[in-house]
Design an enzyme around this catalytic site. Structure first.
Site, PDB file in Angstrom:
ATOM      1  N   CYS A   1      37.479  37.786  36.275  1.00 42.81           N
ATOM      2  CA  CYS A   1      37.331  37.682  34.822  1.00 42.81           C
ATOM      3  C   CYS A   1      38.630  37.136  34.230  1.00 42.81           C
ATOM      4  O   CYS A   1      39.665  37.798  34.283  1.00 42.81           O
ATOM      5  CB  CYS A   1      37.005  39.047  34.226  1.00 42.81           C
ATOM      6  SG  CYS A   1      36.752  38.989  32.442  1.00 42.81           S
ATOM      7  N   PHE A   2      38.551  35.947  33.673  1.00 45.79           N
ATOM      8  CA  PHE A   2      39.745  35.329  33.114  1.00 45.79           C
ATOM      9  C   PHE A   2      40.130  35.956  31.776  1.00 45.79           C
ATOM     10  O   PHE A   2      41.275  35.863  31.368  1.00 45.79           O
ATOM     11  CB  PHE A   2      39.547  33.824  32.970  1.00 45.79           C
ATOM     12  CG  PHE A   2      39.484  33.134  34.304  1.00 45.79           C
ATOM     13  CD1 PHE A   2      40.644  32.894  35.021  1.00 45.79           C
ATOM     14  CD2 PHE A   2      38.271  32.764  34.853  1.00 45.79           C
ATOM     15  CE1 PHE A   2      40.604  32.279  36.256  1.00 45.79           C
ATOM     16  CE2 PHE A   2      38.216  32.150  36.083  1.00 45.79           C
ATOM     17  CZ  PHE A   2      39.389  31.901  36.789  1.00 45.79           C
TER      18      PHE A   2
END
Length: 179
Positions: A61-62
């Site tokens: 998850c950026f």
């Protein structure tokens, strides 16, 4: 802990043969991670953003700058649910305020309208993202498995049934058995 010790020492003398694991009648041969210097259990993948192997890796998850895997998938799913409910409630309360107070001050009306617009713009993608992850959990898939379509023709060996998939995610053991 073991993975980090092998990674630091570079010693692979104790790891000669690839271990095999049977899950629901399907044999998985563990893959060797050249970076971490370990045999990865099934569903374990190396995250190149975090530079570590993550068990049951769903995705990186950026937004959170974290890998979503076995140890934190329930918290990620709960976060998606909570944010979706929060923005939908905010949209509802703003709409109720605008309908019940048509003669409110101009500044209050504009502020409420802006909040309602932001809530709508945030809740729609969050809802679809939450629905997508609900579908993945119900089918016993990870995001990588869905993208790569690993079990389209074969039976998914990790699918335990919808109810058991959810209870395993929300109430199951988060601790790693392999890494």
């Amino acid at each position: 802990m073991v993975a980090q010790a092998l990674k630091d020492s570079g010693d692979v003398s104790g790891v000669l043969d690839a271990p095999e694991v049977m899950i629901n009648g399907i044999i998985f041969t563990s893959k060797w991670c050249h970076i971490c210097k370990i045999y990865r259990p099934p569903r374990c993948r190396h995250c190149y953003s975090c530079d570590v192997c993550v068990e049951d890796l769903d995705h990186h998850c950026f937004f959170l700058k974290k890998c979503i895997g076995k140890r934190n998938h329930r918290f990620f799913y709960t976060l998606l649910f909570s944010l979706t409910v929060y923005f939908l409630l905010m949209l509802s309360f703003c709409t109720i305020f605008l309908v019940k107070n048509p003669n409110a001050l101009f500044l209050s009306t504009i502020t409420t309208f802006i909040l309602a617009t932001i809530s709508l713009l945030a809740s729609v993608p969050l809802f679809f993202f939450f629905a997508f992850h609900t579908y993945l959990i119900a089918d016993g898939l990870t995001t990588y498995e869905q993208i790569l379509r690993l079990y389209k023709s074969d039976k998914n060996p990790f699918h335990k049934g919808c109810w058991r998939n959810f209870t395993a995610l929300l109430f199951g053991n988060q601790l790693s058995r392999h890494l």
